[in-house]
Write a protein that holds these residues in place. Structure first.
Motif, PDB file in Angstrom:
ATOM      1  N   LEU A   1       9.928  -6.667   1.873  1.00  0.00           N
ATOM      2  CA  LEU A   1      10.009  -7.938   1.152  1.00  0.00           C
ATOM      3  C   LEU A   1       9.026  -8.907   1.797  1.00  0.00           C
ATOM      4  N   GLU A   2       8.034  -9.350   0.994  1.00  0.00           N
ATOM      5  CA  GLU A   2       7.070 -10.335   1.480  1.00  0.00           C
ATOM      6  C   GLU A   2       7.301 -11.632   0.708  1.00  0.00           C
TER       7      GLU A   2
ATOM      8  N   ARG B   1       3.338  -4.106 -10.915  1.00  0.00           N
ATOM      9  CA  ARG B   1       2.008  -3.516 -10.778  1.00  0.00           C
ATOM     10  C   ARG B   1       2.199  -2.141 -10.143  1.00  0.00           C
ATOM     11  N   PRO B   2       1.105  -1.330 -10.062  1.00  0.00           N
ATOM     12  CA  PRO B   2       1.288   0.040  -9.573  1.00  0.00           C
ATOM     13  C   PRO B   2       1.986   0.136  -8.210  1.00  0.00           C
ATOM     14  N   LYS B   3       1.554  -0.690  -7.252  1.00  0.00           N
ATOM     15  CA  LYS B   3       2.143  -0.517  -5.917  1.00  0.00           C
ATOM     16  C   LYS B   3       2.955  -1.713  -5.446  1.00  0.00           C
ATOM     17  N   VAL B   4       3.037  -2.726  -6.299  1.00  0.00           N
ATOM     18  CA  VAL B   4       3.727  -3.943  -5.863  1.00  0.00           C
ATOM     19  C   VAL B   4       4.430  -4.589  -7.057  1.00  0.00           C
TER      20      VAL B   4
ATOM     21  N   ALA C   1       7.102   0.099  -3.142  1.00  0.00           N
ATOM     22  CA  ALA C   1       7.383  -0.168  -1.732  1.00  0.00           C
ATOM     23  C   ALA C   1       7.211  -1.627  -1.333  1.00  0.00           C
ATOM     24  N   ARG C   2       6.389  -2.365  -2.101  1.00  0.00           N
ATOM     25  CA  ARG C   2       6.176  -3.769  -1.723  1.00  0.00           C
ATOM     26  C   ARG C   2       6.743  -4.704  -2.779  1.00  0.00           C
ATOM     27  N   VAL C   3       7.538  -5.652  -2.324  1.00  0.00           N
ATOM     28  CA  VAL C   3       8.125  -6.659  -3.201  1.00  0.00           C
ATOM     29  C   VAL C   3       7.669  -8.021  -2.685  1.00  0.00           C
TER      30      VAL C   3
ATOM     31  N   ALA D   1      -1.177 -12.693  -2.078  1.00  0.00           N
ATOM     32  CA  ALA D   1      -0.244 -11.607  -1.754  1.00  0.00           C
ATOM     33  C   ALA D   1      -0.555 -10.357  -2.563  1.00  0.00           C
ATOM     34  N   VAL D   2      -0.827 -10.548  -3.863  1.00  0.00           N
ATOM     35  CA  VAL D   2      -1.065  -9.413  -4.754  1.00  0.00           C
ATOM     36  C   VAL D   2      -2.415  -8.763  -4.458  1.00  0.00           C
TER      37      VAL D   2
END
Lengths: 151, 113
Positions: free
Chosen positions: B75-76, B8-11, B42-44, B106-107
């Motif tokens: 990392l989440e 997705r755009p940021k994750v 930046a977010r996984v 989370a998303v």
């Protein structure tokens, strides 16, 4: 290719031997969990048993037999308050002939690079067992403990 | 070791499609995660909803992935099953990860952040 032991008809105490090879360990564990005495535990206690036995057996594979997979045996016996386990191998001794402490770092607000990637195994074993005893004698490692059934 | 990745755009989310991450598969897991998160945002989010069993090797591999991502990416985790949650809690590794109840949460959290 070493084969896991056949556990058909297993009813009471369980005593089996097999090569300490990661694939055989994984397959044997799944079979052991499905028969007495572990199949009689609560779901939570059985989950703990799977984790503890996996940690102990993988330690044997990795550290007692670093060169080639040697034999390991498991004896499981149902007692009133859980299952008593004894695991025996003929590999290298524990460093200093004693069990690792399995202590976690005091602080976990460590820098990213300092986060631990290992050393969790003995902490988990110690957290989930009672009466943990290690004896090195006659060139054998003999680890015994009880898995409490408190689920 | 099968992983399913959704960008997705940021994750980016990575779902583990296996029921175990253990000594036999930990190294493979780490390698596949390295590939899946190459050039990631930046977010996984690592979704563990299918994973019924995680041992210390599997836990070590997840911590290693967090380190691979470096200081600028997070990392989440999501969807921890009870036995997996217990491993994180007993080793206190639950304190170094943001843990979401599910991938959906989370998303959506990531979308509004």
């Amino acid at each position: 290719m070493p084969q896991p032991p056949d556990l058909e008809g297993q009813t009471t105490d369980l005593h089996i031997a097999f090569p300490a090879n990661p694939a055989v360990i994984r397959d044997t564990l799944l079979r052991i969990l499905a028969v007495p005495p572990l199949s009689g535990l609560s779901a939570e206690a059985r989950g703990n048993a799977e984790l503890v036995l996996a940690e102990v057996l993988n330690n044997v594979a990795e550290h007692a037999y670093p060169e080639r997979a040697g034999p390991v045996s498991i004896l499981l016996r149902r007692v009133d308050d859980g299952v008593c386990c004894q695991i025996v191998d003929r590999g290298l001794a524990m460093p200093g002939n004693r069990l690792p402490e399995g202590e976690l770092p005091d602080r976990l607000n460590l820098a990213l690079d300092d986060l631990p990637e290992g050393g969790f195994g003995w902490h988990l074993i110690r957290s989930l067992t009672c009466d943990l005893i290690y004896v090195r004698s006659h060139e054998e490692n003999r680890l015994s403990f009880r898995l409490p059934d408190d689920g | 070791m099968q992983l399913q990745t959704q960008t997705r755009p940021k994750v980016i989310s990575v779902s583990v499609l296996e029921d175990r991450i253990d000594a036999a598969t930990a190294i493979q897991f780490k390698e596949k995660m390295r590939d899946a998160t190459k050039d990631s945002p930046a977010r996984v989010v690592l979704d563990l909803a299918r994973v019924q069993f995680l041992d210390s090797s599997g836990l070590g591999a997840i911590v290693a992935v967090k380190k691979l991502l470096g200081p600028d990416r997070m990392l989440e985790l999501s969807g921890l099953t009870p036995t997996v949650e217990k491993v994180f809690r007993l080793t206190r590794m639950d304190s170094i990860f943001t843990i979401h109840p599910s991938l959906e949460v989370a998303v959506s959290h990531a979308a509004t952040a």
